[in-house]
Design a protein around this motif. Structure first.
Motif, mmCIF file in Angstrom:
data_model
loop_
_atom_site.group_PDB
_atom_site.id
_atom_site.type_symbol
_atom_site.label_atom_id
_atom_site.label_comp_id
_atom_site.label_asym_id
_atom_site.label_seq_id
_atom_site.Cartn_x
_atom_site.Cartn_y
_atom_site.Cartn_z
ATOM 1 N N LEU A 8 0.842 -1.186 0.000
ATOM 2 C CA LEU A 8 0.000 0.000 0.000
ATOM 3 C C LEU A 8 0.880 1.241 0.000
ATOM 4 O O LEU A 8 1.988 1.226 0.537
ATOM 5 C CB LEU A 8 -0.901 0.018 1.243
ATOM 6 C CG LEU A 8 -1.957 -1.085 1.314
ATOM 7 C CD1 LEU A 8 -2.642 -1.075 2.679
ATOM 8 C CD2 LEU A 8 -2.971 -0.925 0.197
ATOM 9 N N THR A 9 0.381 2.305 -0.593
ATOM 10 C CA THR A 9 1.104 3.568 -0.562
ATOM 11 C C THR A 9 0.538 4.423 0.563
ATOM 12 O O THR A 9 -0.488 4.096 1.153
ATOM 13 C CB THR A 9 0.985 4.314 -1.909
ATOM 14 O OG1 THR A 9 -0.390 4.493 -2.217
ATOM 15 C CG2 THR A 9 1.656 3.528 -3.023
ATOM 16 N N ALA A 10 1.199 5.512 0.847
ATOM 17 C CA ALA A 10 0.774 6.406 1.917
ATOM 18 C C ALA A 10 -0.627 6.947 1.635
ATOM 19 O O ALA A 10 -0.980 7.197 0.479
ATOM 20 C CB ALA A 10 1.759 7.563 2.045
ATOM 21 N N PRO A 11 -1.422 7.128 2.689
ATOM 22 C CA PRO A 11 -2.787 7.643 2.500
ATOM 23 C C PRO A 11 -2.834 8.939 1.679
ATOM 24 O O PRO A 11 -3.719 9.107 0.842
ATOM 25 C CB PRO A 11 -3.279 7.869 3.925
ATOM 26 C CG PRO A 11 -2.520 6.866 4.734
ATOM 27 C CD PRO A 11 -1.160 6.806 4.091
ATOM 28 N N GLN A 12 -1.892 9.839 1.884
ATOM 29 C CA GLN A 12 -1.875 11.091 1.124
ATOM 30 C C GLN A 12 -1.706 10.826 -0.371
ATOM 31 O O GLN A 12 -2.352 11.465 -1.202
ATOM 32 C CB GLN A 12 -0.760 12.013 1.629
ATOM 33 C CG GLN A 12 -0.724 13.356 0.933
ATOM 34 C CD GLN A 12 -1.985 14.173 1.156
ATOM 35 O OE1 GLN A 12 -2.590 14.135 2.224
ATOM 36 N NE2 GLN A 12 -2.401 14.914 0.139
ATOM 37 N N SER A 13 -0.879 9.867 -0.711
ATOM 38 C CA SER A 13 -0.676 9.513 -2.111
ATOM 39 C C SER A 13 -1.963 8.967 -2.729
ATOM 40 O O SER A 13 -2.315 9.306 -3.862
ATOM 41 C CB SER A 13 0.445 8.473 -2.231
ATOM 42 O OG SER A 13 0.586 8.052 -3.564
ATOM 43 N N VAL A 14 -2.664 8.148 -1.967
ATOM 44 C CA VAL A 14 -3.929 7.591 -2.463
ATOM 45 C C VAL A 14 -4.939 8.716 -2.679
ATOM 46 O O VAL A 14 -5.626 8.766 -3.710
ATOM 47 C CB VAL A 14 -4.483 6.523 -1.491
ATOM 48 C CG1 VAL A 14 -5.872 6.079 -1.896
ATOM 49 C CG2 VAL A 14 -3.541 5.329 -1.433
ATOM 50 N N LEU A 15 -5.025 9.636 -1.726
ATOM 51 C CA LEU A 15 -5.952 10.766 -1.872
ATOM 52 C C LEU A 15 -5.614 11.616 -3.092
ATOM 53 O O LEU A 15 -6.518 12.065 -3.816
ATOM 54 C CB LEU A 15 -5.940 11.633 -0.616
ATOM 55 C CG LEU A 15 -6.675 11.059 0.588
ATOM 56 C CD1 LEU A 15 -6.486 11.956 1.803
ATOM 57 C CD2 LEU A 15 -8.161 10.885 0.283
ATOM 58 N N ASP A 19 -8.017 12.257 -6.262
ATOM 59 C CA ASP A 19 -8.314 13.614 -6.732
ATOM 60 C C ASP A 19 -8.031 13.746 -8.226
ATOM 61 O O ASP A 19 -8.791 14.384 -8.955
ATOM 62 C CB ASP A 19 -7.522 14.656 -5.946
ATOM 63 C CG ASP A 19 -8.112 14.928 -4.576
ATOM 64 O OD1 ASP A 19 -9.291 14.580 -4.340
ATOM 65 O OD2 ASP A 19 -7.388 15.487 -3.724
ATOM 66 N N PHE A 20 -6.915 13.149 -8.691
ATOM 67 C CA PHE A 20 -6.617 13.166 -10.126
ATOM 68 C C PHE A 20 -7.766 12.518 -10.904
ATOM 69 O O PHE A 20 -8.222 13.040 -11.912
ATOM 70 C CB PHE A 20 -5.331 12.390 -10.452
ATOM 71 C CG PHE A 20 -4.060 12.978 -9.924
ATOM 72 C CD1 PHE A 20 -3.936 14.327 -9.625
ATOM 73 C CD2 PHE A 20 -2.956 12.169 -9.717
ATOM 74 C CE1 PHE A 20 -2.749 14.863 -9.145
ATOM 75 C CE2 PHE A 20 -1.761 12.684 -9.237
ATOM 76 C CZ PHE A 20 -1.661 14.032 -8.951
#
Length: 135
Positions: A8-15, A19-20
């Motif tokens: 899994l990647t960091a939550p901020q990266s997923v957000l 958004d993209f």
């Protein structure tokens, strides 16, 4: 850096990636409202690009993505055209006995050394009856 083992990647990266995708969804909808075929096609391809890029940042290779895509494609093709709770004119419903791809995905990721968490029933059991759920 891209991990060697899927993770899994960091939550901020997923957000940020969500958004993209949200931006592309809205642009694609607007392009369709404007009857701009080129921009609609570009928008859908941009969504796929962001989704595939997200998988790559999680440590999956193009080969891994093709294998995993096959599991999802197989499960989705086992759905039937039917009425669902979403009420769409054309939708795909899960018939009795439908099996989600989660079990195959879990097994594949685990074979790569990924931490997939405890096994749950969702990925291994068939639907006992039509659910009307969709993709």
């Amino acid at each position: 850096p891209i991990p060697i083992t899927p993770t899994l990647t960091a939550p901020q990266s997923v957000l940020e990636r969500i958004d993209f995708m949200r931006e592309e969804v809205l642009e694609t909808y607007q392009a369709n409202m404007n009857k701009d075929l080129v921009e609609v096609v570009d928008g859908f391809l941009d969504m796929a690009y962001v989704a595939l890029g997200s998988l790559i940042t999680m440590g999956l290779t193009a080969t891994d993505i093709r294998v995993l895509w096959g599991f999802v494609q197989e499960a989705n093709m086992a759905k039937v055209r039917g009425e669902t709770k979403r009420g769409n004119v054309y939708d795909a419903a899960k018939p009795a006995g439908w099996v989600p791809p989660n079990g195959k995905i879990r097994d594949y990721l685990a074979s790569m050394g990924a931490a997939v968490g405890p096994q749950d029933d969702a990925g291994y059991n068939a639907s006992p009856e039509p659910t009307g759920d969709v993709f």
